[in-house]
Motif scaffolding. Structure first.
Motif, short mmCIF file in Angstrom:
data_model
loop_
_atom_site.label_atom_id
_atom_site.label_comp_id
_atom_site.label_asym_id
_atom_site.label_seq_id
_atom_site.Cartn_x
_atom_site.Cartn_y
_atom_site.Cartn_z
N HIS A 78 0.71 -1.32 -0.11
CA HIS A 78 0.06 0.25 -0.14
C HIS A 78 1.35 1.26 0.07
N THR A 79 2.16 0.98 1.14
CA THR A 79 2.88 2.67 0.73
C THR A 79 3.57 2.50 -0.62
N ALA A 80 4.44 1.22 -1.27
CA ALA A 80 4.09 1.53 -2.14
C ALA A 80 3.94 1.66 -3.29
N LYS A 81 2.17 1.55 -3.70
CA LYS A 81 1.47 2.19 -4.46
C LYS A 81 1.36 3.78 -4.13
N LYS A 82 1.54 4.35 -2.36
CA LYS A 82 1.44 5.71 -2.29
C LYS A 82 2.52 6.24 -2.64
N TYR A 83 4.03 6.02 -2.54
CA TYR A 83 4.43 6.89 -3.47
C TYR A 83 4.86 6.71 -4.86
N ASP B 272 1.58 6.92 -6.59
CA ASP B 272 0.78 7.57 -7.45
C ASP B 272 0.88 8.81 -6.69
N GLU B 273 1.92 9.30 -6.05
CA GLU B 273 2.29 11.08 -5.85
C GLU B 273 3.69 11.33 -6.25
N GLY B 274 4.41 10.29 -7.24
CA GLY B 274 5.52 10.93 -7.67
C GLY B 274 7.14 10.53 -6.98
N ARG B 275 6.52 10.09 -5.52
CA ARG B 275 7.29 9.67 -5.17
C ARG B 275 8.34 9.04 -5.21
N LEU B 276 8.45 7.81 -6.21
CA LEU B 276 9.06 6.87 -6.68
C LEU B 276 9.99 7.29 -7.93
N PRO B 277 11.46 6.67 -7.84
CA PRO B 277 11.76 7.76 -8.54
C PRO B 277 11.17 6.63 -10.41
N LEU B 278 11.76 7.88 -11.11
CA LEU B 278 11.07 7.39 -12.53
C LEU B 278 11.68 5.62 -13.03
N HIS B 279 10.11 5.36 -13.07
CA HIS B 279 10.62 3.83 -13.97
C HIS B 279 11.59 3.25 -14.67
N ASP B 280 11.63 2.23 -14.75
CA ASP B 280 13.44 1.92 -15.75
C ASP B 280 12.56 0.96 -16.47
N ALA B 281 11.37 0.44 -16.82
CA ALA B 281 10.56 0.29 -17.74
C ALA B 281 8.92 -0.56 -17.55
N GLU B 282 8.61 -0.30 -18.77
CA GLU B 282 7.19 -0.02 -18.32
C GLU B 282 6.48 -1.38 -19.91
N VAL B 283 5.83 -1.76 -19.26
CA VAL B 283 5.17 -3.40 -19.88
C VAL B 283 3.26 -2.89 -20.03
N GLY B 284 3.00 -2.91 -21.71
CA GLY B 284 1.85 -2.63 -21.72
C GLY B 284 1.15 -1.28 -21.54
N ASP B 285 0.14 -0.87 -22.53
CA ASP B 285 -0.47 0.08 -22.25
C ASP B 285 -1.72 0.28 -21.12
N PRO B 286 -1.35 2.02 -20.68
CA PRO B 286 -2.23 2.32 -19.96
C PRO B 286 -3.70 2.30 -19.48
N PRO B 287 -4.82 2.55 -19.30
CA PRO B 287 -4.36 2.41 -17.60
C PRO B 287 -3.76 1.60 -17.26
N ARG B 288 -3.96 -0.04 -17.71
CA ARG B 288 -3.06 -1.14 -17.42
C ARG B 288 -1.68 -1.33 -17.40
N ASN B 289 -0.88 -0.29 -17.61
CA ASN B 289 0.01 -0.86 -17.81
C ASN B 289 0.96 -1.36 -16.50
N ILE B 290 2.10 -2.18 -16.73
CA ILE B 290 2.54 -2.30 -15.13
C ILE B 290 4.29 -1.92 -15.34
N ARG B 291 4.81 -1.41 -14.51
CA ARG B 291 5.87 -0.51 -14.51
C ARG B 291 6.96 -1.57 -13.83
N GLY B 292 8.45 -1.31 -14.09
CA GLY B 292 9.43 -1.45 -12.94
C GLY B 292 10.66 -0.99 -12.93
N TRP B 293 11.12 -1.41 -12.09
CA TRP B 293 12.31 -0.29 -10.87
C TRP B 293 13.38 -1.29 -11.20
#
Length: 72
Positions: A20-25, A27-48
């Motif tokens: 929950h905290t990771a998702k909150k981070y 959603d708030e833009g507090r995590l660094p930019l993801h390194d990879a993205e799979v799929g199309d929004p809104p169901r895309n998966i981000r990866g770090w």
């Protein structure tokens, strides 16, 4: 060679925080930019990359630099 990325649950586990905290981070833009993205929004998966999360955690303000939770 396969590159392993952390999902939001993986980021949570890596840092020893709740998913929950990771998702909150994220959603708030507090995590660094993801390194990879799979799929199309809104169901895309981000990866770090673990290194991206470690660098971010070591330098984040406030509670950054906390040691990772270890398994007992």
């Amino acid at each position: 060679m396969t590159v392993h990325y952390l999902s939001l649950n993986g980021v949570a586990n890596h840092l020893g925080i709740s998913p929950h905290t990771a998702k909150k981070y994220a959603d708030e833009g507090r995590l660094p930019l993801h390194d990879a993205e799979v799929g199309d929004p809104p169901r895309n998966i981000r990866g770090w990359l673990p290194e991206t999360i470690d660098t971010w955690n070591a330098s984040r303000p406030g509670r950054g630099g906390r040691p990772k939770k270890t398994s007992s």
